[in-house]
Motif scaffolding. Structure first.
Motif, PDB file in Angstrom:
ATOM      1  N   ILE A 225       4.786   5.932  -6.213  1.00 29.75           N
ATOM      2  CA  ILE A 225       4.418   4.688  -6.340  1.00 29.75           C
ATOM      3  C   ILE A 225       4.686   4.057  -4.990  1.00 29.75           C
ATOM      4  N   LEU A 226       4.009   3.241  -4.186  1.00 25.85           N
ATOM      5  CA  LEU A 226       4.353   2.671  -3.161  1.00 25.85           C
ATOM      6  C   LEU A 226       4.549   1.126  -3.240  1.00 25.85           C
ATOM      7  N   LEU A 227       5.195   0.384  -2.690  1.00 26.64           N
ATOM      8  CA  LEU A 227       5.517  -1.022  -2.494  1.00 26.64           C
ATOM      9  C   LEU A 227       5.338  -1.505  -1.375  1.00 26.64           C
ATOM     10  N   LEU A 228       4.308  -2.332  -1.223  1.00 24.16           N
ATOM     11  CA  LEU A 228       3.757  -2.907  -0.251  1.00 24.16           C
ATOM     12  C   LEU A 228       3.414  -4.324  -0.031  1.00 24.16           C
ATOM     13  N   HIS A 229       3.067  -4.873   1.046  1.00 26.75           N
ATOM     14  CA  HIS A 229       2.588  -6.430   1.260  1.00 26.75           C
ATOM     15  C   HIS A 229       1.341  -6.575   0.297  1.00 26.75           C
ATOM     16  N   ALA A 230       1.498  -7.647  -0.534  1.00 31.37           N
ATOM     17  CA  ALA A 230       0.124  -7.932  -1.198  1.00 31.37           C
ATOM     18  C   ALA A 230      -1.087  -8.041  -0.750  1.00 31.37           C
ATOM     19  N   SER A 231      -0.895  -8.577   0.693  1.00 36.69           N
ATOM     20  CA  SER A 231      -1.994  -8.574   1.493  1.00 36.69           C
ATOM     21  C   SER A 231      -2.732  -7.393   2.024  1.00 36.69           C
ATOM     22  N   ILE A 232      -2.250  -6.141   1.788  1.00 46.75           N
ATOM     23  CA  ILE A 232      -2.562  -4.873   2.216  1.00 46.75           C
ATOM     24  C   ILE A 232      -3.552  -4.578   1.231  1.00 46.75           C
ATOM     25  N   GLY A 233      -3.297  -4.383   0.027  1.00 48.33           N
ATOM     26  CA  GLY A 233      -4.248  -3.977  -0.975  1.00 48.33           C
ATOM     27  C   GLY A 233      -4.343  -2.548  -1.016  1.00 48.33           C
ATOM     28  N   GLU A 234      -5.421  -2.143  -1.963  1.00 53.03           N
ATOM     29  CA  GLU A 234      -5.625  -0.660  -1.969  1.00 53.03           C
ATOM     30  C   GLU A 234      -6.576  -0.330  -0.990  1.00 53.03           C
ATOM     31  N   GLU A 235      -7.357  -1.071  -0.180  1.00 49.63           N
ATOM     32  CA  GLU A 235      -8.273  -0.834   0.661  1.00 49.63           C
ATOM     33  C   GLU A 235      -7.253  -0.314   2.080  1.00 49.63           C
ATOM     34  N   GLY A 236      -6.240  -1.286   2.226  1.00 48.95           N
ATOM     35  CA  GLY A 236      -5.458  -0.708   3.303  1.00 48.95           C
ATOM     36  C   GLY A 236      -4.731   0.539   3.349  1.00 48.95           C
ATOM     37  N   VAL A 237      -4.249   0.783   1.890  1.00 45.70           N
ATOM     38  CA  VAL A 237      -3.831   2.230   1.852  1.00 45.70           C
ATOM     39  C   VAL A 237      -4.550   3.215   2.235  1.00 45.70           C
ATOM     40  N   GLU A 238      -5.767   3.086   1.406  1.00 41.37           N
ATOM     41  CA  GLU A 238      -6.946   4.154   1.544  1.00 41.37           C
ATOM     42  C   GLU A 238      -7.187   4.228   3.084  1.00 41.37           C
ATOM     43  N   THR A 239      -7.377   3.161   3.873  1.00 38.32           N
ATOM     44  CA  THR A 239      -7.663   3.267   5.205  1.00 38.32           C
ATOM     45  C   THR A 239      -6.372   4.147   5.996  1.00 38.32           C
ATOM     46  N   ALA A 240      -5.412   3.530   5.679  1.00 42.65           N
ATOM     47  CA  ALA A 240      -4.176   4.239   6.374  1.00 42.65           C
ATOM     48  C   ALA A 240      -4.080   5.845   5.984  1.00 42.65           C
ATOM     49  N   LEU A 241      -4.141   6.407   4.632  1.00 45.51           N
ATOM     50  CA  LEU A 241      -4.012   7.626   4.488  1.00 45.51           C
ATOM     51  C   LEU A 241      -5.151   8.280   4.821  1.00 45.51           C
ATOM     52  N   GLN A 242      -6.226   7.910   5.108  1.00 48.20           N
ATOM     53  CA  GLN A 242      -7.459   8.576   5.269  1.00 48.20           C
ATOM     54  C   GLN A 242      -7.336   9.018   7.044  1.00 48.20           C
TER      55      GLN A 242
END
Length: 256
Positions: A225-242
């Protein structure tokens, strides 16, 4: 009518009058000791309420006490240690919201009449059974704005502004971080551990906070479970992980 009958009738009338007077006196004494319900005068006097320094001070103190008590419960060490799902990281926010709503309802009832309590709980029941909001945070915020509208309708604009200001600050403070769940699966634990190291590096680079990590050795999988800024969202996480996990031979999924 004889004089005896006249005296008897006069005595009977006197007795009835005394009984009526005693009964009226008893009812008057009994009702005078009952608390006078203030549900009739539920108006707040409009903007003149800003001069009621005692009520405003009491409201401010109640807000601080209610939020402090809710925070103590929400951030209890036992609760913090048991957090393993995304909802567990959202519950402190909900605790604060519900504590604020309960305090506001109780304050309005105490200051402006208990009929307000029936109105608020009636509205809450309507929202509960007639709304299709899946997010519990959206539901509690909708109740908050309904209470704001109720205060305005009851000629309590000062209370509405104060509640709105407290709610705005609470939403800003509690909604800065969004919990996102990441699931990883590999063909071996060695590859999984290597992938987790890469995720840790990405989290530090992106300034994400890691809230919970569970490994399943039998399935070569992990849940983070990651806690990140609300403006990042799932798409931002997926982009960074890709970018960071490309070529790792993993199956991973992002959700909340």
């Amino acid at each position: 009518m004889s004089w005896k009958q006249s005296i008897l009738l006069l005595a009977l009338q006197t007795l009835l009058w005394v009984d009526a007077a005693a009964a009226q006196s008893f009812v008057s004494d009994a009702t005078s000791n009952l608390p006078i319900a203030n549900e009739v005068n539920i108006g707040g006097g409009g903007w003149a309420q800003i001069y009621n320094q005692a009520e405003l001070a009491a409201f401010a103190i109640d807000v601080v006490v209610a939020l402090a008590l809710a925070t103590l419960i929400a951030l209890h060490p036992v609760r913090r240690a048991a957090r393993s799902k995304t909802i567990d990281f959202i519950l402190p926010r909900l605790f604060a919201f519900y504590a604020l709503i309960g305090m506001v309802v109780g304050f309005l009832v105490d200051q402006h009449g208990y009929i307000i309590g029936f109105v608020v709980f009636g509205i809450g029941a309507l929202l509960r059974f007639r709304s299709n909001l899946d997010d519990p945070v959206d539901t509690v915020e909708m109740i908050l704005v309904t209470v704001l509208g109720l205060c305005v309708g009851l000629d309590l604009p000062v209370m509405a502004i104060l509640i709105g200001a407290v709610s705005w600050v609470l939403i800003w403070v509690s909604g800065r971080r969004l919990p996102i769940e990441l699931r990883l699966q590999a063909d071996s634990m060695e590859r999984l551990e290597h992938a987790l190291d890469r995720v840790h590096q990405i989290a530090r680079q992106e300034q994400w906070k890691e809230g919970y990590l569970h490994r399943s050795h039998s399935k070569n999988s992990a849940r983070l479970i990651l806690l990140l800024h609300a403006s990042i969202g799932e798409e931002g996480v997926e982009t960074a992980l890709q970018k960071g996990l490309d070529g790792e031979g993993l199956i991973w999924k992002v959700g909340n």
